[in-house]
Structure formats: structure tokens, C-alpha cells
Design an enzyme around this catalytic site. Structure first.
Site, PDB file in Angstrom:
ATOM      1  N   ASN A   1      -1.950   0.470   6.737  1.00 47.52           N
ATOM      2  CA  ASN A   1      -1.390  -0.762   7.303  1.00 47.52           C
ATOM      3  C   ASN A   1      -0.556  -1.591   6.317  1.00 47.52           C
ATOM      4  O   ASN A   1      -0.452  -2.805   6.433  1.00 47.52           O
ATOM      5  CB  ASN A   1      -2.498  -1.591   7.962  1.00 47.52           C
ATOM      6  CG  ASN A   1      -3.588  -1.978   6.989  1.00 47.52           C
ATOM      7  OD1 ASN A   1      -3.478  -1.722   5.798  1.00 47.52           O
ATOM      8  ND2 ASN A   1      -4.629  -2.621   7.486  1.00 47.52           N
TER       9      ASN A   1
ATOM     10  N   LYS B   1       0.815  -1.222   0.000  1.00 54.86           N
ATOM     11  CA  LYS B   1       0.000   0.000   0.000  1.00 54.86           C
ATOM     12  C   LYS B   1       0.851   1.275   0.000  1.00 54.86           C
ATOM     13  O   LYS B   1       2.068   1.228   0.260  1.00 54.86           O
ATOM     14  CB  LYS B   1      -0.926  -0.035   1.230  1.00 54.86           C
ATOM     15  CG  LYS B   1      -1.967  -1.174   1.179  1.00 54.86           C
ATOM     16  CD  LYS B   1      -2.919  -1.097   2.373  1.00 54.86           C
ATOM     17  CE  LYS B   1      -3.961  -2.203   2.330  1.00 54.86           C
ATOM     18  NZ  LYS B   1      -4.915  -2.112   3.480  1.00 54.86           N
TER      19      LYS B   1
ATOM     20  N   HIS C   1      -2.196  -5.422   1.714  1.00 50.25           N
ATOM     21  CA  HIS C   1      -3.475  -6.115   1.572  1.00 50.25           C
ATOM     22  C   HIS C   1      -3.200  -7.557   1.198  1.00 50.25           C
ATOM     23  O   HIS C   1      -2.274  -7.820   0.422  1.00 50.25           O
ATOM     24  CB  HIS C   1      -4.339  -5.490   0.470  1.00 50.25           C
ATOM     25  CG  HIS C   1      -5.426  -6.424  -0.006  1.00 50.25           C
ATOM     26  ND1 HIS C   1      -6.614  -6.564   0.656  1.00 50.25           N
ATOM     27  CD2 HIS C   1      -5.464  -7.310  -1.036  1.00 50.25           C
ATOM     28  CE1 HIS C   1      -7.354  -7.482   0.033  1.00 50.25           C
ATOM     29  NE2 HIS C   1      -6.686  -7.954  -0.995  1.00 50.25           N
TER      30      HIS C   1
ATOM     31  N   TYR D   1     -12.468  -2.129  -3.215  1.00 51.13           N
ATOM     32  CA  TYR D   1     -12.960  -2.141  -1.839  1.00 51.13           C
ATOM     33  C   TYR D   1     -14.481  -1.988  -1.757  1.00 51.13           C
ATOM     34  O   TYR D   1     -15.006  -1.547  -0.723  1.00 51.13           O
ATOM     35  CB  TYR D   1     -12.251  -1.065  -1.018  1.00 51.13           C
ATOM     36  CG  TYR D   1     -10.887  -1.492  -0.506  1.00 51.13           C
ATOM     37  CD1 TYR D   1     -10.740  -2.596   0.333  1.00 51.13           C
ATOM     38  CD2 TYR D   1      -9.741  -0.782  -0.850  1.00 51.13           C
ATOM     39  CE1 TYR D   1      -9.499  -2.982   0.814  1.00 51.13           C
ATOM     40  CE2 TYR D   1      -8.484  -1.164  -0.374  1.00 51.13           C
ATOM     41  CZ  TYR D   1      -8.375  -2.259   0.458  1.00 51.13           C
ATOM     42  OH  TYR D   1      -7.148  -2.640   0.943  1.00 51.13           O
TER      43      TYR D   1
ATOM     44  N   ARG E   1       2.772  -6.144   9.249  1.00 46.11           N
ATOM     45  CA  ARG E   1       2.100  -4.997   9.870  1.00 46.11           C
ATOM     46  C   ARG E   1       2.731  -4.610  11.200  1.00 46.11           C
ATOM     47  O   ARG E   1       2.805  -3.423  11.536  1.00 46.11           O
ATOM     48  CB  ARG E   1       0.603  -5.285   9.989  1.00 46.11           C
ATOM     49  CG  ARG E   1      -0.104  -5.146   8.625  1.00 46.11           C
ATOM     50  CD  ARG E   1      -1.482  -5.704   8.631  1.00 46.11           C
ATOM     51  NE  ARG E   1      -2.255  -5.336   7.443  1.00 46.11           N
ATOM     52  CZ  ARG E   1      -3.407  -5.907   7.098  1.00 46.11           C
ATOM     53  NH1 ARG E   1      -3.912  -6.875   7.851  1.00 46.11           N
ATOM     54  NH2 ARG E   1      -4.050  -5.528   6.014  1.00 46.11           N
TER      55      ARG E   1
HETATM   56  P1  ATP Z   1      -7.092  -5.844   3.634  1.00 50.98           P
HETATM   57  O1  ATP Z   1      -8.480  -6.141   3.074  1.00 50.98           O
HETATM   58  O2  ATP Z   1      -6.570  -4.496   3.166  1.00 50.98           O
HETATM   59  O3  ATP Z   1      -6.136  -6.963   3.416  1.00 50.98           O
HETATM   60  P2  ATP Z   1      -7.988  -6.629   6.224  1.00 50.98           P
HETATM   61  O4  ATP Z   1      -8.663  -7.758   5.504  1.00 50.98           O
HETATM   62  O5  ATP Z   1      -7.052  -6.959   7.332  1.00 50.98           O
HETATM   63  O6  ATP Z   1      -7.210  -5.701   5.214  1.00 50.98           O
HETATM   64  P3  ATP Z   1     -10.543  -5.265   6.202  1.00 50.98           P
HETATM   65  O7  ATP Z   1     -11.500  -5.362   7.328  1.00 50.98           O
HETATM   66  O8  ATP Z   1     -10.813  -6.016   4.943  1.00 50.98           O
HETATM   67  O9  ATP Z   1      -9.088  -5.616   6.791  1.00 50.98           O
HETATM   68  O10 ATP Z   1     -10.390  -3.712   5.882  1.00 50.98           O
HETATM   69  C1  ATP Z   1      -9.846  -3.293   4.645  1.00 50.98           C
HETATM   70  C2  ATP Z   1      -8.948  -2.105   4.864  1.00 50.98           C
HETATM   71  O11 ATP Z   1      -9.708  -0.988   5.262  1.00 50.98           O
HETATM   72  C3  ATP Z   1      -7.904  -2.281   5.976  1.00 50.98           C
HETATM   73  O12 ATP Z   1      -6.747  -2.968   5.576  1.00 50.98           O
HETATM   74  C4  ATP Z   1      -7.604  -0.844   6.316  1.00 50.98           C
HETATM   75  O13 ATP Z   1      -6.701  -0.278   5.376  1.00 50.98           O
HETATM   76  C5  ATP Z   1      -8.967  -0.194   6.167  1.00 50.98           C
HETATM   77  N1  ATP Z   1      -9.650  -0.147   7.458  1.00 50.98           N
HETATM   78  C6  ATP Z   1     -10.233  -1.193   8.094  1.00 50.98           C
HETATM   79  N2  ATP Z   1     -10.751  -0.803   9.265  1.00 50.98           N
HETATM   80  C7  ATP Z   1     -10.512   0.528   9.370  1.00 50.98           C
HETATM   81  C8  ATP Z   1     -10.790   1.517  10.342  1.00 50.98           C
HETATM   82  N3  ATP Z   1     -11.439   1.235  11.456  1.00 50.98           N
HETATM   83  N4  ATP Z   1     -10.357   2.783  10.091  1.00 50.98           N
HETATM   84  C9  ATP Z   1      -9.706   3.096   8.955  1.00 50.98           C
HETATM   85  N5  ATP Z   1      -9.412   2.209   7.997  1.00 50.98           N
HETATM   86  C10 ATP Z   1      -9.796   0.945   8.199  1.00 50.98           C
HETATM   87 MG    MG Z   2      -9.902  -7.512   3.782  1.00 48.00          MG
END
Ligand code: ATP
Ligand code: MG
Length: 137
Positions: A112, A9, A115, A49, A102
């Protein structure tokens, strides 16, 4: 053997961490079988997303993902989907295990660093969104 989709990212590309992230990936036994650096368009980020479109952080997330280039990747290996989720660590870096990408590099729950696909089904859809078959070797 299995394939998963990965994104390094903007927070990580901005800090020149592509190589360090790739070292963790390769040390975990995952092979980078496709990789390119791209500037995501707003439309691409919104589509990618889409499942989070009703979440309060959606606007911020799209803004972030288009704020600098990202590196999109296909990773291959035994149980690649679950293995890469382990290597990435928890979404919130404060909760991520020692040695995970992470824990090592992420700045916050939003910024973070990486992805990774959360299922084999999503991995296939996400790979197809960014790569053609002939780009994966
Ligand atoms: P990714 O899908 O990016 O691999 P993940 O599966 O661990 O991450 P998800 O719940 O799918 O987490 O959320 C997608 C992305 O949205 C997160 O990686 C983060 O960048 C963002 N995100 C998630 N929760 C929050 C939050 N509370 N505040 C801000 N951004 C968030
Ligand atoms: Mg995810």
C-alpha cells in the site's frame, strides 16, 4: 508544528513513484526535512513492525518491506501526524478517499505504497530508529 515518520514502500519505489508520492506530500503542506533511500534488513523490518508480530500477515509484511529499497522520511508541519494519515488514505486502497496516496498508487492492502506514524509518540520512536538529530534539517 510537529514531525511524523514516513516510509515510501517497495511497491512504490519499484514503480519509480518516489517523486509522485513526494509531490502529494508537499502539495499537502508537509515539508520533507529528512529523507534517505535504504535497503531494510530483516531485523530492521521485524523491529519496525514488532506490534504486528502476532498477526497472520507478519511474515508476508517483513518479506515485502525487505523486497526492494524503501525511502524513509521525516515530514514536518502543522498536525503532521494526523495530516499525513489523511494524505495517505485508508490502509486498504479500495477504501481510500479520492486524491490520497493510497487511492492514487497503492496496489493492495499489503502493498500500500506508504507508511505513516499513527501517533506523536510512535512518530518520535520511529524517527529515532532511522535518523540521527543532525540528519533532520
Ligand atoms: P502503516 O502502519 O504501514 O502506516 P496502517 O497504519 O494503515 O499502515 P496497520 O494496521 O498498522 O495499517 O498495518 C501495517 C501494515 O501491515 C499495512 O500498511 C499493510 O502493509 C500491512 N497489512 C495490514 N493489514 C494487512 C492484511 N490484512 N493483509 C496484508 N497486509 C496487511
Ligand atoms: Mg500502522
Amino acid at each position: 508544528t510537529e514531525r511524523t515518520f514516513s516510509i515510501i514502500k517497495p511497491d512504490a519505489t519499484r514503480r519509480n513513484l518516489t517523486g509522485k508520492v513526494n509531490a502529494v506530500i508537499e502539495d499537502a503542506g508537509l515539508r520533507i526535512v529528512a529523507q534517505k533511500r535504504i535497503q531494510m534488513s530483516r531485523a530492521q523490518a521485524e523491529k519496525f513492525y514488532e506490534i504486528h508480530s502476532e498477526r497472520p500477515f507478519f511474515g508476508e509484511l517483513v518479506e515485502f518491506m525487505t523486497s526492494a529499497p524503501v525511502v524513509v522520511q521525516v515530514l514536518e508541519g502543522e498536525s503532521a501526524v494526523t495530516k499525513y494519515r489523511e494524505v495517505m488514505g485508508a490502509t486498504n486502497p479500495a477504501q481510500a478517499a479520492e486524491g490520497t496516496i493510497r487511492k492514487l498508487y497503492a496496489e493492495s492492502v499489503g502493498e500500500n505504497s506508504v507508511h505513516g506514524s499513527d501517533s506523536l509518540e510512535n512518530a518520535k520512536l520511529e524517527i529515532a530508529q532511522f535518523f540521527s538529530d543532525d540528519e533532520i534539517v
